[in-house]
Each structure stands twice: as C-alpha cells, then as structure tokens.
Write a protein that holds these residues in place. Sequence first.
Motif, PDB file in Angstrom:
ATOM      1  N   GLY A 134       0.817  -1.201   0.000  1.00 18.91           N
ATOM      2  CA  GLY A 134       0.000   0.000   0.000  1.00 18.91           C
ATOM      3  C   GLY A 134       0.851   1.251   0.000  1.00 18.91           C
ATOM      4  N   ALA A 135       0.209   2.384   0.290  1.00 17.63           N
ATOM      5  CA  ALA A 135       0.903   3.666   0.278  1.00 17.63           C
ATOM      6  C   ALA A 135       1.986   3.687   1.343  1.00 17.63           C
ATOM      7  CB  ALA A 135      -0.096   4.795   0.519  1.00 17.63           C
ATOM      8  N   PRO A 136       3.161   4.231   1.023  1.00 19.82           N
ATOM      9  CA  PRO A 136       4.245   4.277   2.008  1.00 19.82           C
ATOM     10  C   PRO A 136       3.890   5.181   3.176  1.00 19.82           C
ATOM     11  CG  PRO A 136       4.794   5.590   0.052  1.00 19.82           C
ATOM     12  CD  PRO A 136       3.538   4.842  -0.267  1.00 19.82           C
ATOM     13  N   THR A 137       4.307   4.782   4.348  1.00 16.49           N
ATOM     14  CA  THR A 137       4.096   5.610   5.522  1.00 16.49           C
ATOM     15  C   THR A 137       5.262   6.581   5.685  1.00 16.49           C
ATOM     16  OG1 THR A 137       5.156   3.922   6.887  1.00 16.49           O
ATOM     17  CG2 THR A 137       2.765   3.821   6.681  1.00 16.49           C
ATOM     18  N   PRO A 138       5.021   7.738   6.263  1.00 14.84           N
ATOM     19  CA  PRO A 138       6.110   8.703   6.426  1.00 14.84           C
ATOM     20  C   PRO A 138       7.233   8.112   7.265  1.00 14.84           C
ATOM     21  CG  PRO A 138       3.966   9.709   6.870  1.00 14.84           C
ATOM     22  CD  PRO A 138       3.732   8.244   6.765  1.00 14.84           C
ATOM     23  N   GLY A 139       8.471   8.362   6.847  1.00 12.91           N
ATOM     24  CA  GLY A 139       9.611   7.870   7.592  1.00 12.91           C
ATOM     25  C   GLY A 139       9.947   8.790   8.747  1.00 12.91           C
ATOM     26  N   PRO A 140      10.937   8.398   9.552  1.00  7.00           N
ATOM     27  CA  PRO A 140      11.355   9.252  10.667  1.00  7.00           C
ATOM     28  C   PRO A 140      12.074  10.484  10.156  1.00  7.00           C
ATOM     29  CG  PRO A 140      12.872   7.428  10.390  1.00  7.00           C
ATOM     30  CD  PRO A 140      11.752   7.177   9.432  1.00  7.00           C
ATOM     31  N   ALA A 188      16.965  -6.676  17.452  1.00  8.93           N
ATOM     32  CA  ALA A 188      15.713  -5.901  17.468  1.00  8.93           C
ATOM     33  C   ALA A 188      14.994  -6.096  16.141  1.00  8.93           C
ATOM     34  CB  ALA A 188      15.980  -4.415  17.706  1.00  8.93           C
ATOM     35  N   TRP A 189      13.668  -5.992  16.185  1.00  8.03           N
ATOM     36  CA  TRP A 189      12.841  -6.086  14.983  1.00  8.03           C
ATOM     37  C   TRP A 189      12.195  -4.731  14.710  1.00  8.03           C
ATOM     38  CZ3 TRP A 189      13.761 -10.003  18.279  1.00  8.03           C
ATOM     39  CH2 TRP A 189      14.082 -11.259  17.723  1.00  8.03           C
ATOM     40  N   ASP A 190      12.133  -4.382  13.421  1.00  8.00           N
ATOM     41  CA  ASP A 190      11.502  -3.117  13.061  1.00  8.00           C
ATOM     42  C   ASP A 190      10.003  -3.328  12.880  1.00  8.00           C
ATOM     43  OD1 ASP A 190      11.063  -4.151  10.477  1.00  8.00           O
ATOM     44  OD2 ASP A 190      12.824  -3.154   9.625  1.00  8.00           O
ATOM     45  N   LYS A 191       9.290  -2.280  12.435  1.00  8.78           N
ATOM     46  CA  LYS A 191       7.831  -2.346  12.328  1.00  8.78           C
ATOM     47  C   LYS A 191       7.364  -3.352  11.291  1.00  8.78           C
ATOM     48  CE  LYS A 191       7.509   1.560   9.091  1.00  8.78           C
ATOM     49  NZ  LYS A 191       7.070   0.731   7.944  1.00  8.78           N
ATOM     50  N   ASP A 192       8.248  -3.690  10.341  1.00  4.63           N
ATOM     51  CA  ASP A 192       7.915  -4.673   9.321  1.00  4.63           C
ATOM     52  C   ASP A 192       8.503  -6.049   9.641  1.00  4.63           C
ATOM     53  OD1 ASP A 192       6.375  -3.015   7.555  1.00  4.63           O
ATOM     54  OD2 ASP A 192       8.244  -1.998   7.061  1.00  4.63           O
ATOM     55  N   GLY A 227      10.681   4.736  14.239  1.00  5.49           N
ATOM     56  CA  GLY A 227      11.252   4.606  12.910  1.00  5.49           C
ATOM     57  C   GLY A 227      12.755   4.495  12.853  1.00  5.49           C
ATOM     58  N   SER A 228      13.404   4.367  14.009  1.00  6.88           N
ATOM     59  CA  SER A 228      14.867   4.325  14.060  1.00  6.88           C
ATOM     60  C   SER A 228      15.350   3.168  14.926  1.00  6.88           C
ATOM     61  CB  SER A 228      15.431   5.632  14.634  1.00  6.88           C
ATOM     62  OG  SER A 228      15.087   6.748  13.835  1.00  6.88           O
ATOM     63  N   ILE A 229      16.563   2.716  14.644  1.00  5.41           N
ATOM     64  CA  ILE A 229      17.277   1.829  15.555  1.00  5.41           C
ATOM     65  C   ILE A 229      18.073   2.703  16.512  1.00  5.41           C
ATOM     66  CG2 ILE A 229      19.113   0.115  15.761  1.00  5.41           C
ATOM     67  CD1 ILE A 229      16.653  -1.132  14.625  1.00  5.41           C
ATOM     68  N   TRP A 230      17.966   2.384  17.795  1.00  7.86           N
ATOM     69  CA  TRP A 230      18.725   3.083  18.844  1.00  7.86           C
ATOM     70  C   TRP A 230      19.745   2.101  19.397  1.00  7.86           C
ATOM     71  CZ3 TRP A 230      17.539   8.238  19.630  1.00  7.86           C
ATOM     72  CH2 TRP A 230      16.372   8.681  18.998  1.00  7.86           C
ATOM     73  N   MET A 231      21.012   2.474  19.381  1.00 11.78           N
ATOM     74  CA  MET A 231      22.108   1.554  19.679  1.00 11.78           C
ATOM     75  C   MET A 231      22.998   2.097  20.790  1.00 11.78           C
ATOM     76  SD  MET A 231      24.969   0.091  16.995  1.00 11.78           S
ATOM     77  CE  MET A 231      26.138   1.464  17.155  1.00 11.78           C
ATOM     78  N   PRO A 267      18.133   6.369  11.696  1.00 13.98           N
ATOM     79  CA  PRO A 267      16.786   6.430  11.109  1.00 13.98           C
ATOM     80  C   PRO A 267      16.718   5.525   9.888  1.00 13.98           C
ATOM     81  CG  PRO A 267      18.026   8.392  10.524  1.00 13.98           C
ATOM     82  CD  PRO A 267      18.895   7.613  11.468  1.00 13.98           C
ATOM     83  N   LEU A 268      15.619   4.796   9.747  1.00 14.82           N
ATOM     84  CA  LEU A 268      15.509   3.788   8.696  1.00 14.82           C
ATOM     85  C   LEU A 268      14.516   4.196   7.624  1.00 14.82           C
ATOM     86  CD1 LEU A 268      15.416   0.498  10.808  1.00 14.82           C
ATOM     87  CD2 LEU A 268      17.407   1.623   9.765  1.00 14.82           C
ATOM     88  N   ASP A 269      14.876   3.841   6.401  1.00 14.38           N
ATOM     89  CA  ASP A 269      13.970   3.905   5.263  1.00 14.38           C
ATOM     90  C   ASP A 269      13.913   2.489   4.703  1.00 14.38           C
ATOM     91  OD1 ASP A 269      12.501   4.414   3.016  1.00 14.38           O
ATOM     92  OD2 ASP A 269      14.052   5.585   1.988  1.00 14.38           O
TER      93      ASP A 269
END
Length: 406
Positions: A68-74, A267-271, A332-336, A348-350
């Motif tokens: 579907g439509a892309p969601t806004p990134g961080p 860690a796992w992202d939103k996808d 929307g980001s990995i924090w390390m 920040p991830l795309d």
Amino acid sequence: MRGRGAAGSAAVRSGAGRGVWAAVALVGCGALVVAGCAPAGGPGSGATAGSSPPARGASPSGGSASAGAPTPGPPAKGSVTVSGEVAKGLESPWGVAPLPGGDLLVASRDKGTITRVDAKTGKATEIGKVSGVAPGGEGGLLGLALSPSYASDHLVYAYFTTESDNRIARLRYDEQRQPGQQLGAPDTVFRGIPKGLVHNGGRIAFGPDKMLYAGTGETGETGLAQDKKSLGGKIIRMTPDGQPVHGNPEADSVVYSYGHRNVQGLAWDKDKRLWASEFGQDTWDELNLIQPGGNYGWPDAEGKAGKPGLIDPVAQWKTDDASPSGIAFAQGSIWMAGLKGARLWRIPLDGTKALAEPEAFLQGAYGRLRTVVPLGGDKLLLVTSETDGRGTPEAGDDRILSLTVR
C-alpha cells in the motif's frame, strides 16, 4: 569527570578525543533534551551509513515491507529527552526484561543474580541467583527474556556462561516465595555455545514469530564464525524448548546467520525485519540487517567490504565511537548503545537502508551504555555499564534511565 545532577538531568563528561553535545536545552520538570552530535560520517567522524541487500520477502522472523501507500519515515534529525532515573546502584547490569505492569527484571553479569526493580520507586529487590553461572571476563549472566506465555507459565529465559559453555535456560519466577528464593532451578533448553574470556555474545529475544533468537560470539577463535557446524559467531533461532525451527536455513540446525564476530544486540523493526549490532575488531563496528542464511563476513571482512557472497552492514562506525551493545527499534529508528563510545546512536531507517547519517546522543554523559529497552511508542530505557570492570564508576552507578525519543 562525569558530572550529574538530580534524576532527569545530566552533565557532559569530558575526555580526550570526546566531543560535546551540539545543543542542550532544559524543558519541563527538569527533563533534558539533547540534540545529536554532528552527523556520523562527517569530517573526522569515520562513521558511515549505507544500504544492505533487500530483504528476501517474508522470512521466518517476520515479513516483508507493508503493502500500500508508504508511511512517512522518521525525521533525518532526532532528539532524546532524559526524563528520569528509574534505578541506580546496580552492579554489572546486562539483560533487562520488562514485566507486565512495568517493573523490570535485571541480570547482574558478575553476581549471577536477577533483581526486580520497582518502576515507580526504583527499589531493587534480588529475587534469586542463577545456579551454574561462572562469571569471568565478558562472560556471566547475560541476556534475559520473558516467555511468550509468561502470563500463564511465569518463565524467565536467561543466557549465561558456565564452567564449560554458554547456554540458555528457563527459570520459573514465583512471586509468592520469599525474595531471594523466587527463582526455580534452571531448566536448560540449549547448551554447547562456545565460551571464552571475550566474545560470548549473550543477547536473547523472542521474535514476532514467538521463536527464541540468540546472538553468539566466536570467543576470539575467528574461524568459528565461518564454520556452520559451530555455534560461535552466529545468530541462532530455536523453539522455546530449544529445538531447531522448521524453516531455518538448514534442516536440524539452529543456525540462522553466520560470519559474525560478537553479536550484542537484536531488534525487529515495524515490518518484522531483524537487525543486529556487532563488535568489530580494530576498524569497523556494524549494524546489520539479518537475512536467513546470510554470511556477514567475519573474519574475511570487517565493515563494508563489497565482497561477493558477503552481506555488508547497513551502518558502520569506528570502534572508538561505538563498541555497540544493545539495540531497540522506536519511532522509525534503531537506537544503539555504545560501550567504549559512551553514547547512544540513532539510525533512522527507510525500509532496509539508513534514511540519514547516524546521530550520536548523550556522548560521555553517563559513561558506558549497555542495554536499550523499548517500552512502546517514543519511550525507551537505557542501562549504563560503568561497573563492568572497564568503566570508571561514580556514586550511583550503574543506572537505568528513562528516555523519550524522536
């Protein structure tokens, strides 16, 4: 000297070769908002971000990007607010598992104990000692994770070093018993992970698929990382009972990816894509996007080598700037967390690549940083690691801080 004010505030720690915060502004009730340092990869930084091969559709650990439509990134630039101090006076904290209701279970690497921290008062109560733990060097009681069925089985999973190996066991937590005697005997679900004075890995987590993942190290024996028959230098995936998962890259094997030096964060992202942080040797630390069966290069490559058959990291850092430990996904980001680097990195991830250059926060303010715990939304917990034998502990160390991030 690292100076600190009351809970919720912080002062900059100075030292040779360390930068200072780009901007600091006090907001609210003593909370601290910190702007990131100059983008990693800028002049003199040595840190870079880039792309990784696309994820291979839906994998056993999750799925592909949402349709579907892309969601806004961080946003390219983020922020960190240190909003409070959850606990202090902890000794060699490593793994953290949030309990239903908000309290925390915290593993002490060197004492081999698990402590419950009251999230409201900060009171720390030892619930028990894990029998069989043999601390030494970087080994001891490391990662913690709650069973996916914790509400009914009350099982706590622990990764720890023994006299002979690293292993994963589960222990029943009985809150009705007296403090100090609330842990049952370890029920070993997986054994035989190589141990050493260094590079024991130790991070464990249940994935979106409710399978158990663990990051291991090659114990300083570099050849183990490329040996698929060895459990050293791997990410492994198993059922909660410690069995290989149907759909793993090789039948009857828990090995999920290989060619790692010392995996420290998962860690796992939103996808539902799996990310991992990894110690480099002398040149590059790494953040990797994990593909089932992927070869991440060690010891044939460190950082972005561009070699056929090897997967390059999505982001890399000079080892003085990172020495990464735990990671978490939020906003929307990995924090390390960085140990030697003594800072919190934001990537920040795309999708499967970095949207912008990594940013550094809290540089030197709290010393070595070990573990990042996502609490949902924009809330994180950050665990310091000044009492691990390599820090310079001050009064009150070690600490768990509450953060609000963007």
